[in-house]
Design an enzyme around this catalytic site. Sequence first.
Site, PDB file in Angstrom:
ATOM      1  N   ASP A  49       0.833  -1.199   0.000  1.00 18.51           N
ATOM      2  CA  ASP A  49       0.000   0.000   0.000  1.00 18.51           C
ATOM      3  C   ASP A  49       0.873   1.257   0.000  1.00 18.51           C
ATOM      4  O   ASP A  49       1.711   1.429   0.895  1.00 18.51           O
ATOM      5  CB  ASP A  49      -0.897  -0.014   1.244  1.00 18.51           C
ATOM      6  CG  ASP A  49      -2.159   0.808   1.079  1.00 18.51           C
ATOM      7  OD1 ASP A  49      -2.118   1.812   0.350  1.00 18.51           O
ATOM      8  OD2 ASP A  49      -3.181   0.450   1.672  1.00 18.51           O
ATOM      9  N   ASP A  50       0.697   2.107  -1.006  1.00 14.18           N
ATOM     10  CA  ASP A  50       1.398   3.393  -1.084  1.00 14.18           C
ATOM     11  C   ASP A  50       2.913   3.238  -1.172  1.00 14.18           C
ATOM     12  O   ASP A  50       3.668   4.127  -0.734  1.00 14.18           O
ATOM     13  CB  ASP A  50       1.053   4.276   0.118  1.00 14.18           C
ATOM     14  CG  ASP A  50      -0.372   4.800   0.095  1.00 14.18           C
ATOM     15  OD1 ASP A  50      -1.126   4.435  -0.819  1.00 14.18           O
ATOM     16  OD2 ASP A  50      -0.736   5.576   0.999  1.00 14.18           O
ATOM     17  N   CYS A  87      -6.254   3.399  -3.880  1.00 14.14           N
ATOM     18  CA  CYS A  87      -6.325   2.040  -3.333  1.00 14.14           C
ATOM     19  C   CYS A  87      -7.563   1.250  -3.748  1.00 14.14           C
ATOM     20  O   CYS A  87      -7.449   0.192  -4.363  1.00 14.14           O
ATOM     21  CB  CYS A  87      -6.200   2.079  -1.822  1.00 14.14           C
ATOM     22  SG  CYS A  87      -7.131   3.367  -1.000  1.00 14.14           S
ATOM     23  N   ARG A  91      -7.630  -2.068  -6.350  1.00 20.07           N
ATOM     24  CA  ARG A  91      -8.066  -3.387  -5.899  1.00 20.07           C
ATOM     25  C   ARG A  91      -9.241  -3.899  -6.725  1.00 20.07           C
ATOM     26  O   ARG A  91      -9.333  -5.089  -7.045  1.00 20.07           O
ATOM     27  CB  ARG A  91      -8.420  -3.328  -4.412  1.00 20.07           C
ATOM     28  CG  ARG A  91      -7.204  -3.247  -3.518  1.00 20.07           C
ATOM     29  CD  ARG A  91      -7.524  -2.741  -2.118  1.00 20.07           C
ATOM     30  NE  ARG A  91      -6.392  -2.887  -1.229  1.00 20.07           N
ATOM     31  CZ  ARG A  91      -5.289  -2.133  -1.261  1.00 20.07           C
ATOM     32  NH1 ARG A  91      -5.208  -1.140  -2.136  1.00 20.07           N
ATOM     33  NH2 ARG A  91      -4.293  -2.342  -0.424  1.00 20.07           N
ATOM     34  N   LYS A 145      -5.953  -5.850   4.143  1.00 19.48           N
ATOM     35  CA  LYS A 145      -6.836  -4.744   3.772  1.00 19.48           C
ATOM     36  C   LYS A 145      -7.827  -5.164   2.697  1.00 19.48           C
ATOM     37  O   LYS A 145      -7.456  -5.743   1.682  1.00 19.48           O
ATOM     38  CB  LYS A 145      -5.991  -3.565   3.272  1.00 19.48           C
ATOM     39  CG  LYS A 145      -6.798  -2.370   2.769  1.00 19.48           C
ATOM     40  CD  LYS A 145      -5.883  -1.207   2.434  1.00 19.48           C
ATOM     41  CE  LYS A 145      -6.616  -0.059   1.776  1.00 19.48           C
ATOM     42  NZ  LYS A 145      -5.745   1.119   1.538  1.00 19.48           N
ATOM     43  N   HIS A 147     -11.182  -2.886   1.843  1.00 26.36           N
ATOM     44  CA  HIS A 147     -11.524  -1.564   1.305  1.00 26.36           C
ATOM     45  C   HIS A 147     -12.267  -1.638  -0.025  1.00 26.36           C
ATOM     46  O   HIS A 147     -12.056  -0.837  -0.928  1.00 26.36           O
ATOM     47  CB  HIS A 147     -10.254  -0.705   1.153  1.00 26.36           C
ATOM     48  CG  HIS A 147     -10.546   0.764   1.224  1.00 26.36           C
ATOM     49  ND1 HIS A 147      -9.703   1.735   0.712  1.00 26.36           N
ATOM     50  CD2 HIS A 147     -11.610   1.440   1.757  1.00 26.36           C
ATOM     51  CE1 HIS A 147     -10.217   2.921   0.925  1.00 26.36           C
ATOM     52  NE2 HIS A 147     -11.371   2.771   1.556  1.00 26.36           N
ATOM     53  N   HIS A 240       1.060   2.165   3.913  1.00 24.65           N
ATOM     54  CA  HIS A 240       0.159   3.291   4.085  1.00 24.65           C
ATOM     55  C   HIS A 240       0.409   3.892   5.463  1.00 24.65           C
ATOM     56  O   HIS A 240       0.723   3.192   6.415  1.00 24.65           O
ATOM     57  CB  HIS A 240      -1.288   2.795   3.972  1.00 24.65           C
ATOM     58  CG  HIS A 240      -2.306   3.862   3.765  1.00 24.65           C
ATOM     59  ND1 HIS A 240      -2.568   4.842   4.695  1.00 24.65           N
ATOM     60  CD2 HIS A 240      -3.164   4.099   2.730  1.00 24.65           C
ATOM     61  CE1 HIS A 240      -3.531   5.633   4.249  1.00 24.65           C
ATOM     62  NE2 HIS A 240      -3.895   5.209   3.053  1.00 24.65           N
ATOM     63  N   ASP A 346      -0.288  -0.706  -4.812  1.00 24.28           N
ATOM     64  CA  ASP A 346      -1.580  -0.283  -5.352  1.00 24.28           C
ATOM     65  C   ASP A 346      -1.547   1.087  -6.010  1.00 24.28           C
ATOM     66  O   ASP A 346      -2.437   1.442  -6.777  1.00 24.28           O
ATOM     67  CB  ASP A 346      -2.659  -0.314  -4.261  1.00 24.28           C
ATOM     68  CG  ASP A 346      -2.377   0.626  -3.101  1.00 24.28           C
ATOM     69  OD1 ASP A 346      -1.273   1.208  -3.033  1.00 24.28           O
ATOM     70  OD2 ASP A 346      -3.267   0.767  -2.236  1.00 24.28           O
ATOM     71  N   ASN A 347      -0.541   1.893  -5.692  1.00 20.13           N
ATOM     72  CA  ASN A 347      -0.383   3.214  -6.317  1.00 20.13           C
ATOM     73  C   ASN A 347       0.982   3.752  -5.928  1.00 20.13           C
ATOM     74  O   ASN A 347       1.725   3.121  -5.173  1.00 20.13           O
ATOM     75  CB  ASN A 347      -1.484   4.194  -5.883  1.00 20.13           C
ATOM     76  CG  ASN A 347      -1.809   4.178  -4.410  1.00 20.13           C
ATOM     77  OD1 ASN A 347      -2.895   3.787  -4.003  1.00 20.13           O
ATOM     78  ND2 ASN A 347      -0.855   4.577  -3.570  1.00 20.13           N
ATOM     79  N   LYS A 407       0.670   9.557  -5.649  1.00 24.79           N
ATOM     80  CA  LYS A 407      -0.655   8.955  -5.475  1.00 24.79           C
ATOM     81  C   LYS A 407      -1.728  10.023  -5.636  1.00 24.79           C
ATOM     82  O   LYS A 407      -1.561  11.154  -5.202  1.00 24.79           O
ATOM     83  CB  LYS A 407      -0.726   8.342  -4.067  1.00 24.79           C
ATOM     84  CG  LYS A 407      -2.101   7.885  -3.607  1.00 24.79           C
ATOM     85  CD  LYS A 407      -2.057   7.475  -2.151  1.00 24.79           C
ATOM     86  CE  LYS A 407      -3.430   7.117  -1.621  1.00 24.79           C
ATOM     87  NZ  LYS A 407      -3.405   6.753  -0.180  1.00 24.79           N
TER      88      LYS A 407
END
Length: 755
Positions: A49-50, A87, A91, A145, A147, A240, A346-347, A407
């Site tokens: 994540d991130d 995010c 996904r 995660k 989300h 994240h 994810d980004n 992001k």
Amino acid sequence: MTNASPPPPSASGTFQGKIGTTYEESTPWWPEQPTPPEGTPNVVVIVLDDVGFSDLGCFGSDIDTPAMDALATGGLRYANFHTTTLCSPTRASLLTGRNHHSVGMRMLSNFDTGFPSGRGQITKAAAILPEVLRDNGFNTMAVGKWHLAPMEQTTASGPYTQWPLSRGFERYYGFLEAETDSFYPELFYDNHAVDPPKSPEEGYHLSEDIVDRAIEFVRDQTSVTPEKPFFMYMAFGAAHAPHQAPQEYLEKYRGRFDHGWDVERATRHARQIERGILPEGTELAPHNPGVLPWDELPDDEKKLSARLQEAYAAMVDHTDHHIGRFMEFLEQIGRMENTITILLSDNGASQEGGQKGSLNPTAYQNGLPEDFEEMLARIDEIGTTRAHANYPWGWAQAGNTPFKRYKQNTHEGGVRCPLIVQWPRGLPRTGEIRQQFHHVSDIVPTLFELLGLEAPAVYNGIPQMPIHGVSMGYTFDSPTAPTRKEAQHFEMFGHRAIWHDGWKAVAYHERGTSFDADQWELYHHDTDFSECNDLAQARPEQLQKMISRFWVEAGKYDVLPLDDQGFALRAKIPRPGSPRKRTTFTYYPGMAHLPGAAVPPVMNRAHRITAFVDRATASDEGVLVSLGNISSGYVLYVKDNRLVYEYNFLGTRYTVTSEEELPTGPAELTFEFVKTGDMQGVGHLYVSGRPVGDEIIPRVLPHFFGWQGLDVGRDTLSPSSPSYDGEFAFTGKFEKVVFTVAPDEESEEPFERID
């Protein structure tokens, strides 16, 4: 049995045996169970994540990531891989093989925009990967995660239609929100909320817990049905914000980034070119707006910024360790050789820490500044249970080396991400880099090709939209084959881009301004990997061709209407059916933890909280209701025989305490907030209608209390107040707590005043 009645009709019209009067006259039949061909590989998808393009060791960083580097050595790295820049959309695209607007996830699952592209949930017209794999004989498991569920629907009353177990996963353990505290996470096991298995003092950290559960799920499955393949979806909270790691990892990185982000970017850039991640001649993009040269920063800013980056690096390193632990487990049980492992971020790296960094994400979410001197005074809390840290823009751009922006943006810094594919039994070539342009929507068709599956045309009676991605399988043994991707659009918060045939046009959008005023840029990616040479003026005909192509793709994939509204504005509009649409809320002790998206909307509104209790003795005390964490929130509690309300405004606490001791026996203990202006008011305390104290509360948050939700009768997870230890559960009899909330922010009083 000549006197017997005729056999009844079959309960199922699909029965293909014969039913006679007796079993001797009947032929049994069993429906065929889905059985994957022998040798079908397992699938593990790991989502970071991130994490920026350059943040892994194998993509240019000197952060220690030996486990992920080993995956790259035994597999392939993709240096031209793209995501959606946020995010939930990434996904959704990852698990469906479709573009994110098309499946209803234009941005976060927290919000429903009222348009098909922004429902905040994946349409049932796009079956997701675990649904297809489960129906083809896989065991399916997810940890970490999610989300992807409407956040108002993540309470104990559901509906559960978009939770993991309703979308194809047979097991789930993790958190449902965008982010969580790694030491005090909001956890869910299958379809219910659970407490963390141990405390931070006992060594708890979310990344370790996620991998522990992943190992448990695979161990159980392999022990019982070793002939079945499994699909493991492992989505870390890392990296994240908040950036948190065990102390030994924080200490490991002390001083490692004192040289600053300019030296870091230059070092990573040179390393990327040397290792073939970037083509020779790739330029290093200039500083993003607001990023100052490191040498121009005051010493105190350098000190704080370096410490914030240390916490980020420690979190990435710690996560890598546990990824390695999972891979070692697969090796031990003989499952590594025939497992396809896909690892991605994810980004790009996040801009949400602001220009100088952050110790409180609630400030960012509310659009409020943080006090630099206060952050500096708390420097030793960074990375620990006592801070929710995020690094500044300069380190985010270093994470995205060599690109521009971050992001949320559609320049390469937001959408270009690391991707690693490993399959020891199946990859003909390993340890190499691939430069073909690909997108996160290409993962599902790649897996379908490798597993010999086809996307269903109809699923559960619902016609399915076509897969939008293309398989990347051709790249496995063809390093220089031209990409099979024809075009790919990008859009997020009005930022727009289109890639086609080696060219990319991109527009940065300033929120609140006219979309027509946006300036499109044009880059030839085949020769300008890092978007440094804008050809918009030199090639106007090519730019216009690309812009026209964007609008074609936007119409085809449901991108419209363009929407640049921010999180705060959307949060004020509950989706249909949201529990937040009421003005009266009644909760009972023992209820499950209530996620932040479903709590009473008391932010910047007049409101009243009344707890109905019966205290046998003056020593009965504890929390009546708590919401939030160390960053923000409020708590109403009894301590030392007095009623106390604390409001946490970004770390500054405003307290109202009863002026007299409380009576024993039945009582109504009330806190009332009366507005005296925007984002300010007076807090009043009452005992069974009698005023017992009041204080001015000069500042309240306008939009968010952060992601951590509400508890009744105790304070779980990250503490709402430092005035007590642990959960501080209420020890008296507790009937209920009732919230009454004004219908809007303009109402100074939501009810008739207590006199």
